[in-house]
Write a protein that holds these residues in place. Structure first.
Motif, PDB file in Angstrom:
ATOM      1  N   MET A 153     -15.718  -4.788 -59.685  1.00 45.30           N
ATOM      2  CA  MET A 153     -15.864  -4.894 -58.240  1.00 45.30           C
ATOM      3  C   MET A 153     -17.154  -5.642 -57.875  1.00 45.30           C
ATOM      4  O   MET A 153     -17.176  -6.461 -56.956  1.00 45.30           O
ATOM      5  CB  MET A 153     -15.868  -3.486 -57.616  1.00 45.30           C
ATOM      6  CG  MET A 153     -15.710  -3.458 -56.120  1.00 45.30           C
ATOM      7  SD  MET A 153     -15.693  -1.745 -55.488  1.00 45.30           S
ATOM      8  CE  MET A 153     -14.200  -1.108 -56.256  1.00 45.30           C
ATOM      9  N   THR A 185     -10.650  -8.038 -55.899  1.00 46.83           N
ATOM     10  CA  THR A 185     -11.037  -6.725 -56.422  1.00 46.83           C
ATOM     11  C   THR A 185      -9.856  -6.030 -57.071  1.00 46.83           C
ATOM     12  O   THR A 185      -9.956  -5.504 -58.182  1.00 46.83           O
ATOM     13  CB  THR A 185     -11.596  -5.841 -55.286  1.00 46.83           C
ATOM     14  OG1 THR A 185     -12.716  -6.499 -54.699  1.00 46.83           O
ATOM     15  CG2 THR A 185     -12.041  -4.503 -55.825  1.00 46.83           C
ATOM     16  N   LYS A 442     -14.439   0.755 -52.432  1.00 42.45           N
ATOM     17  CA  LYS A 442     -14.324  -0.688 -52.219  1.00 42.45           C
ATOM     18  C   LYS A 442     -14.792  -1.073 -50.821  1.00 42.45           C
ATOM     19  O   LYS A 442     -15.533  -2.064 -50.659  1.00 42.45           O
ATOM     20  CB  LYS A 442     -12.880  -1.144 -52.431  1.00 42.45           C
ATOM     21  CG  LYS A 442     -12.702  -2.650 -52.293  1.00 42.45           C
ATOM     22  CD  LYS A 442     -11.352  -3.125 -52.782  1.00 42.45           C
ATOM     23  CE  LYS A 442     -10.263  -2.874 -51.792  1.00 42.45           C
ATOM     24  NZ  LYS A 442      -9.006  -3.562 -52.140  1.00 42.45           N
TER      25      LYS A 442
END
Length: 491
Positions: A153, A185, A442
């Motif tokens: 990430m 991602t 995220k």
């Protein structure tokens, strides 16, 4: 008029009158059960405005809730199919948690076989097969696994800033670049590949991935049949999978698995964890189905949520500055934007949750009764009954969230107690979103990366107020433009 013509006309009239009679009877279903019902048109019932694109489903359910503000259950008709709206959160808690055994399934029937591997995912599976697979997949998003996936990430975050630094600083439409970050991602963490969407937005991976979410007329008709006529759906072997998409992702997964097996290569991603189940539990096709489900479940949902977070922080600069102060504090403590630094950004997480409250990615949850069930008020429903939980309506209820139109991250301070089923952005109960922790990580990481490098304000080019449109995912109808300015706080 001859006798044959007269007979045919009488037959047609009889059939028409029978259909009208059946439609009238269907539209009295909830009244006969003693449930307050929304009056609708004869054949299209209550959802014609949604089919015509005049309202979102969330807006329609909000209209019904206002019509019966004190009723826990509201009946309406979706293309003549009796559908039950569950408005009271105590009833919602029964459905999602306490009496979950009666409402295990989502109600979208898809085929789970080798011909349609993309249908082999947690959302579509039902009953015991869902439960068994959920147990097997749960370890994928443990704290230890998230830490390992964070490395991939972080690389996407570096590329995000690299691309923004090369672009414009005024009237920047961040939707596409945030979507590319989201896709890169997931491509890295789920498929183990560098999709390169940030550096090449029109590449094949992104082009094919975007088609997963396209709802053409054929897909729409299939979806309606799968929702409202599950037996017919199975008989017709219907699936939302598209051959071109299936073949593309199947090839990627199979080639990646083959390479890793032959070269002894391992990577800290979701595919590697699925491969550990392959020999005993999963075929390559089913691995493909689960991997693609992580893509479909997390691509647009997180991208649009990040966009809404940036929008709210842009029109609330004091909140943005408080978030930035927290980011700088944690970066100073850890030395960089590490997993541990992101984890300790509690106010940023409150902003994420408040954004998801105002703009829930899915405006409703669906469940189908698997057994006869009687609610607290004595209303009994039969097996196969579709029930809807209006997420957007509940999130905007001032009883649970005072002044719901106001963006107030402090609502999610640990000292503020929110009823169990008043917040449903990730669902609740045993079928709560499996990837919730990954999605929050995220979103936090993307926003922290951006605010560590830029101050962001809303461009005058953005038309206010914004309105919401819904396909599969909640998104702004208008284009959102931002002005970004380098903070000079990074190395």
């Amino acid at each position: 008029m001859d006798l044959i013509t007269t007979s045919l006309l009488l037959i047609l009239l009889t059939v028409f009158l029978y259909i009208v009679h059946r439609a009238r009877k269907a539209n009295q279903y909830w009244r006969e059960k003693g449930v307050p019902q929304v009056k609708g048109s004869l054949f299209f019932s209550n959802t014609l405005t949604v089919l015509l694109g005049q309202k979102t489903y969330g807006q329609l359910l909000e209209q019904y809730s206002k019509q019966f503000p004190n009723e826990p259950l509201i009946g309406f008709y979706d293309l003549m199919k009796p559908t039950l709206l569950i408005r009271d959160i105590d009833y919602v808690e029964k459905v999602l948690i306490k009496d979950f055994a009666h409402f295990v399934d989502h109600g979208v029937t898809q085929l789970d076989d080798e011909r349609n591997p993309l249908d082999s995912n947690l959302f579509s599976l039902s009953g015991k097969r869902w439960k068994a697979m959920r147990i097997k997949l749960s370890p994928i998003f443990s704290t230890g696994k998230l830490k390992l996936m964070f490395e991939s990430m972080a690389g996407c975050g570096d590329e995000l800033i690299k691309q923004l630094d090369k672009g414009e600083t005024k009237d920047v439409e961040l939707k596409d670049i945030v979507s590319c970050f989201s896709l890169d991602t997931i491509g890295s963490c789920a498929f183990g590949i560098d999709s390169g969407s940030l550096s090449k937005p029109e590449n094949e991976f992104r082009r094919i991935a975007k088609q997963v979410f396209e709802m053409d007329i054929s897909s729409f008709i299939k979806f309606i049949i799968m929702m409202h006529a599950p037996r017919l759906s199975k008989f017709l072997n219907l699936t939302l999978s598209k051959p071109k998409i299936l073949n593309y992702f199947s090839r990627i997964i199979q080639d990646t698995i083959k390479y890793r097996r032959e070269n002894g290569y391992q990577r800290n991603d979701i595919l590697q964890l699925l491969m550990q189940l392959q020999d005993k539990e999963l075929s390559v096709d089913k691995i493909t189905g689960h991997a693609v489900s992580f893509l479909t479940g997390g691509f647009d949902t997180t991208a649009m949520s990040i966009l809404f977070i940036l929008y709210e922080l842009s029109i609330n600069p004091k909140i943005q500055e408080r978030v930035r102060e927290e980011i700088l504090k944690e970066v100073e403590r850890t030395g960089s934007l590490t997993y541990n630094a992101i984890k300790e950004m509690h106010y940023l997480e409150q902003c994420v949750k408040e954004t998801l409250r105002k703009y829930p990615p899915l405006q409703m949850l669906t469940r189908i009764s698997t057994k006869q069930y009687t609610f607290q008020n004595g209303v009994t429903i039969e097996p196969g009954q579709l029930v809807l939980i209006p997420v957007q309506v509940i999130h905007n209820d001032p009883e649970y969230f005072p002044e719901p139109e106001v963006y107030r991250p402090e609502r999610f301070d640990p000292d503020n107690k929110i009823p169990a089923c008043a917040y449903l952005s990730f669902g609740n109960g045993p079928r709560m979103c499996l990837a919730m922790r990954f999605a929050i990580l995220k979103m936090k990481y993307c926003v922290a990366t951006l605010l560590h490098n830029y101050t962001i304000s809303l461009s005058p080019k953005t038309k206010q107020p914004i309105t919401i449109t819904v396909g599969f995912v909640t998104m702004p109808k208008e284009k959102l433009y931002f002005d970004i300015k380098k903070t000079n706080l990074t190395n």
